[in-house]
Structure formats: structure tokens, C-alpha cells
Enzyme design. Structure first.
Site, PDB file in Angstrom:
ATOM      1  N   THR A 160     -18.641  47.971  17.520  1.00  0.00           N
ATOM      2  CA  THR A 160     -19.380  49.145  17.999  1.00  0.00           C
ATOM      3  C   THR A 160     -18.951  50.422  17.298  1.00  0.00           C
ATOM      4  O   THR A 160     -19.766  51.302  17.044  1.00  0.00           O
ATOM      5  CB  THR A 160     -19.169  49.303  19.530  1.00  0.00           C
ATOM      6  OG1 THR A 160     -19.708  48.151  20.157  1.00  0.00           O
ATOM      7  CG2 THR A 160     -19.856  50.530  20.073  1.00  0.00           C
ATOM      8  N   SER A 216     -18.285  39.242  17.994  1.00  0.00           N
ATOM      9  CA  SER A 216     -18.650  37.959  18.608  1.00  0.00           C
ATOM     10  C   SER A 216     -18.800  36.894  17.523  1.00  0.00           C
ATOM     11  O   SER A 216     -18.792  35.701  17.815  1.00  0.00           O
ATOM     12  CB  SER A 216     -19.977  38.075  19.361  1.00  0.00           C
ATOM     13  OG  SER A 216     -20.037  39.277  20.048  1.00  0.00           O
TER      14      SER A 216
HETATM   15  N1  ASP Z   1     -20.098  43.326  20.530  1.00  0.00           N
HETATM   16  C1  ASP Z   1     -19.229  44.346  19.997  1.00  0.00           C
HETATM   17  C2  ASP Z   1     -18.151  43.686  19.174  1.00  0.00           C
HETATM   18  O1  ASP Z   1     -17.262  43.099  19.725  1.00  0.00           O
HETATM   19  C3  ASP Z   1     -18.627  45.135  21.082  1.00  0.00           C
HETATM   20  C4  ASP Z   1     -17.650  46.178  20.630  1.00  0.00           C
HETATM   21  O2  ASP Z   1     -17.459  46.472  19.488  1.00  0.00           O
HETATM   22  O3  ASP Z   1     -17.049  46.770  21.488  1.00  0.00           O
HETATM   23  O4  ASP Z   1     -18.218  43.725  17.970  1.00  0.00           O
END
Ligand code: ASP
Length: 344
Positions: free
Chosen positions: A14, A60
Site C-alpha cells: 500500500t 499477498s
Molecule cells: N494488500 C497490501 C499488501 O500487503 C496491504 C498493505 O500493503 O498494507 O501488499
């Protein structure tokens, strides 16, 4: 005074994301976007270089190959930099922190992993502060001029946590990580207050030695009332299975039914290593507190004490990846390798 030299490894997450104009979903953007949005970084009197994953990933999608890539970058640049900051998505950050802690043997420099809950381009972002604090921690030295942090750690909002003790605890709080069984390495408020007693102080060794290999012949089994015999047998009977992290109740307890205990005992007799890790957020496996835990430990299940599930599964993959024998893996699971658990 020489300026601190820091290498930023931007993997994605993010922190570097922007909103897709059409779908409004967040998607990874490239690193130049990140630096444009944090002009304050330039105010730190550091020499900062960066390495960017192509393409940046949502964490992920994190894989062993990505861990190897991060470790290779740290390995190849270890003598050139005073510290490393890894920008990473929060979802699998605790797994990466744990994996790197087992890979980077003899680490004596800071590897600070951070990310954010809001993209760095947003007005209320937590990414800017996290990035700047991570850089300051990576550059910090103690009275002897040695790095203040000599381990893999996660910096998030108000705390610096030991990497292999951390767990993502919130999908939306700015304080998104917790370490339930080990104190914070530092508290971030007006200043950065280090907890000197909690920081790892590895003995001066022969330098960094990276252990790259992992073995994926492992699985996690989560106990729940209603777990079926068929399912359990299926997983334990997986061809090539070497290890299981068994997430048990409370102080390491499991059902005492004959079929369950027999299935566990049979797997252990076949050479599968089973590590007992509690589902509780806080506390430790204490196998003989209850009869149910006692029966389970009599099968040969190994106690994981207060290890996190993230550290347990990455430790197991790393140990099997080293080509150790069954007994050597069991012996290494019983003791902390880099501060990941406390023996009782
Ligand atoms: N889905 C994002 C990731 O883990 C969530 C984040 O960055 O906080 O890359």
C-alpha cells in the site's frame, strides 16, 4: 562525521500504491512516485539509494523467490550500507520479517521493514512517517558507533518490533502490528526511545552468511471443534510431507479422541515433524498443564513455546531447506535461533 548510507528495498504494498482512476481499486505504482511524495526524505542528511522490485507486488503475492531476492540484495550490498529499509505490504510482512531473520545468519546491521495502511500519496498517509522513522532507525548508532539495531525488525507507527515476534493485528489501525510475547524494541513518540534490554546483541561473528534455501513440504493445521478425521488424515498423508505447524488450543491442548491422537502419532512415526503452536495471541505452549496437552506431547509433538505461527512455519521451511536430518530439525525447533521464542 560520515553520512549514514541506507539502501531502501521497495517491494510494493500500500505504501507505494495509487488509486486506479477507473476501478478505484489500489494498484502498485513505481518508486519514483514514492520519492516524489516524500520530499522530507531529502532533509535527512543520509546517502540513500534504492532498489525496486519489478513489478512492485501486493504482499499477498509474496513468495520464497521474493525473500531470496531481498536476501540477495542485502547480501550483495552488506558492506556498502549501514542499514537497510524494506518497504513491504502489511499482509505478509510478519512472514517476510521472520523468514529474513532465519536467512540472515550473523546479521549485525539493521534490516527495518515498514509499510503503511494508507498510500503515501494520500493526505492522511501514515507512510511518510513510517518511512522517515524507519530510515532514522536504520541510521541510528549506539555510544560505540555500532548500529543500534542489529536484527530484522518491523517499524510501524508507534513501535519497533522484533521481526520474528510480530503479527499483523489490525486491518485498519495505524498501529497494525503487535508482538504479544516480546516487548517493543523501541517506542516512537516525540523521540525514538530504544529498549536496550530487548534489542538483540549478537556476538561479533564471522559476518553475514545467507541461507537461501527453503523446503515447502510443510503445512499449517488449525484445530477447531469439528475437525474431521478424513481431513486430518488427508493432510497428514500428503506425499512428501515433512513438517506440520499444529495450531492448538490454549496452552497447547488438542482433542484426546483416539483417532486424533493415533493420526498424529502415526504421522510422527512416519517421520513428520509436528510443532505445537498455540492459537492464543498471548502466552506459551505449556504441554503438561492439562491432560490433553500431556497426551499430545507424549506422541512426540515438539513444543513451539511462545513462537508465532509466522515464525514457526518460516523456521520449519528454512530448517528443512538446509538439508538437515529429521533429528537436527527437531533439535533446532526446540531452541531459539534468533530470538524468535522464549523457552519455559
Ligand atoms: N494488500 C497490501 C499488501 O500487503 C496491504 C498493505 O500493503 O498494507 O501488499
Amino acid at each position: 562525521m560520515k553520512r549514514p548510507r541506507i539502501l531502501i528495498i521497495y517491494t510494493g504494498g500500500t505504501i507505494g500504491m495509487i488509486e486506479d482512476q477507473e476501478t478505484k481499486a489500489l494498484r502498485p505504482f513505481d518508486f519514483s512516485h514514492l520519492m516524489e511524495n516524500v520530499p522530507k526524505v531529502k532533509m535527512l542528511d543520509y546517502e540513500i539509494d534504492n532498489f525496486q522490485f519489478h513489478p512492485p507486488i501486493d504482499s499477498s503475492d509474496m513468495s520464497i523467490a521474493h525473500w531470496q531476492q531481498m536476501a540477495r540484495i542485502i547480501d550483495g550490498n552488506y558492506n556498502r550500507y549501514d542499514g537497510f529499509v524494506v518497504l513491504h505490504g502489511t499482509d505478509t510482512m510478519a512472514y517476510t520479517a521472520s523468514a529474513l531473520s532465519f536467512m540472515l545468519e550473523g546479521l549485525a546491521k539493521p534490516v527495518i521493514i515498514t509499510g503503511s495502511q494508507l498510500p503515501i500519496g494520500e493526505v492522511r498517509t501514515d507512510g511518510e512517517e513510517n518511512l522517515i522513522t524507519a530510515l532514522q532507525i536504520a541510521a541510528a548508532t549506539d555510544h560505540d558507533g555500532k548500529p543500534m539495531v542489529r536484527e530484522v525488525a518491523i517499524l510501524f507507527e508507534n513501535y519497533l518490533w522484533r521481526g520474528n515476534r510480530s503479527t499483523k493485528s489490525s486491518a485498519d489501525n495505524f498501529n497494525a502490528f503487535k508482538s504479544n510475547n516480546y516487548p517493543a524494541l523501541a517506542r516512537i513518540g516525540l523521540g525514538i526511545e530504544y529498549n536496550h534490554e530487548a534489542l538483540a546483541r549478537p556476538a561479533d561473528g564471522d559476518g553475514l552468511r545467507v541461507i537461501y534455501d527453503f523446503d515447502q513440504s510443510v503445512a499449517i493445521i488449525d484445530l477447531f471443534p469439528g475437525l474431521s478425521q478424513v481431513m486430518l488424515k488427508q493432510v497428514l498423508g500428503t506425499p512428501g510431507l515433512k513438517g506440520i505447524v499444529l495450531r492448538t488450543y490454549g496452552a497447547g491442548n488438542s482433542p484426546t479422541t483416539k483417532w486424533f491422537i493415533d493420526a498424529i502419532r502415526n504421522a510422527i512415526t512416519r517421520g513428520v515433524v509436528i510443532l505445537n503452536v498455540t492459537q492464543c495471541f498471548h502466552g506459551s505452549v505449556c504441554a503438561n498443564r492439562y491432560v490433553s496437552g500431556d497426551i499430545l506431547s507424549a506422541t512426540g509433538v515438539v513444543s513451539g513455546f511462545d513462537i508465532t505461527c509466522e515464525a514457526a512455519i518460516t523456521k520449519m521451511m528454512s530448517l528443512f531447506g538446509r538439508g538437515l536430518t529429521h533429528d537436527e530439525v527437531v533439535e533446532a525447533l526446540r531452541r531459539p535461533l534468533c530470538g524468535e521464542m522464549t523457552l519455559r
